[in-house]
Design a protein around this motif. Sequence first.
Motif, PDB file in Angstrom:
ATOM      1  N   PRO A  34       2.068   1.155   6.610  1.00 50.53           N
ATOM      2  CA  PRO A  34       0.892   0.349   6.268  1.00 50.53           C
ATOM      3  C   PRO A  34       0.753  -0.835   7.227  1.00 50.53           C
ATOM      4  O   PRO A  34       1.726  -1.286   7.818  1.00 50.53           O
ATOM      5  CB  PRO A  34       1.192  -0.116   4.845  1.00 50.53           C
ATOM      6  N   GLU A  35      -0.463  -1.302   7.357  1.00 51.34           N
ATOM      7  CA  GLU A  35      -0.743  -2.480   8.164  1.00 51.34           C
ATOM      8  C   GLU A  35      -1.243  -3.600   7.239  1.00 51.34           C
ATOM      9  O   GLU A  35      -1.860  -3.356   6.210  1.00 51.34           O
ATOM     10  CB  GLU A  35      -1.812  -2.175   9.218  1.00 51.34           C
ATOM     11  N   THR A  36      -0.958  -4.846   7.646  1.00 48.79           N
ATOM     12  CA  THR A  36      -1.429  -5.987   6.844  1.00 48.79           C
ATOM     13  C   THR A  36      -2.104  -7.052   7.691  1.00 48.79           C
ATOM     14  O   THR A  36      -2.903  -7.843   7.184  1.00 48.79           O
ATOM     15  CB  THR A  36      -0.256  -6.657   6.105  1.00 48.79           C
ATOM     16  N   GLY A  37      -1.805  -7.091   8.966  1.00 52.39           N
ATOM     17  CA  GLY A  37      -2.227  -8.234   9.760  1.00 52.39           C
ATOM     18  C   GLY A  37      -1.289  -9.404   9.475  1.00 52.39           C
ATOM     19  O   GLY A  37      -0.294  -9.276   8.750  1.00 52.39           O
ATOM     20  N   ALA A  38      -1.597 -10.570  10.029  1.00 51.03           N
ATOM     21  CA  ALA A  38      -0.743 -11.757   9.852  1.00 51.03           C
ATOM     22  C   ALA A  38      -0.929 -12.329   8.445  1.00 51.03           C
ATOM     23  O   ALA A  38      -2.002 -12.821   8.093  1.00 51.03           O
ATOM     24  CB  ALA A  38      -1.077 -12.800  10.905  1.00 51.03           C
TER      25      ALA A  38
END
Length: 241
Positions: A34-38
Amino acid sequence: MRRASARGIAVVAAASALFGGAVALAPAALAAAPETGAITIAAPASVTAGDTFDVTISAPAATDLFAYELTIGFDPALISYDDATGSFPYGGFDSVSSGSGTVSFTHTRLGTSPGLTGSLSLITFSFTALTDGLADIDLESATFISSTSETATLGAPVTATTTVVAAPTPEPSATPEPSATPEPSATPTPSTSAEPASSEGSGPLAITGADAAVWIIAGLIAAAVIGLGVVLVLRRRAVTR
């Protein structure tokens, strides 16, 4: 802190098993972390001791975020977590566990629900400011799980600092000075009524009433006698010459 949360994975696995979830059925070829960003923490720059304030943890660019667990650390001498506060994304299963200086939030989608995508508010919760000081709110660790059971962890802790200002001490209200009690007006001393002149004198020569008339007449007679005597003496002298 690159380690998967066993508790977060267990939550996802239990939810998937219970609802026939997509984790076990997803094709391996589609597996991706999964990706979340900062990750960011939003908290007020300053609060006053005694105030309650909100903190929000956000993922600005999530991709296929099926479940996550966030662990927050804080100084319990400065701020305290308000139990039963926690606003998660709509839909799914949520849990909160707290201890002295720590609180953990877990959220998972259920069954075949797709993972979350886009700019997300992962959790909003509340603290109460206790006393003045610099209160650090640390996202100490986080684990993110995709719908295909791939995991990602927080690369480094994220911190927000809130300055707690001592509540102003109320100044004691000035005690009104008691108004001067008016002195009782002097009771006028009753004037002494002029006593009527006594008809009797206080000396031995005082005379009044009928006694006075007698003495006046006697005086007139005596004066007449004396006058007559004087006349007689004068006449006798005149004759003898």
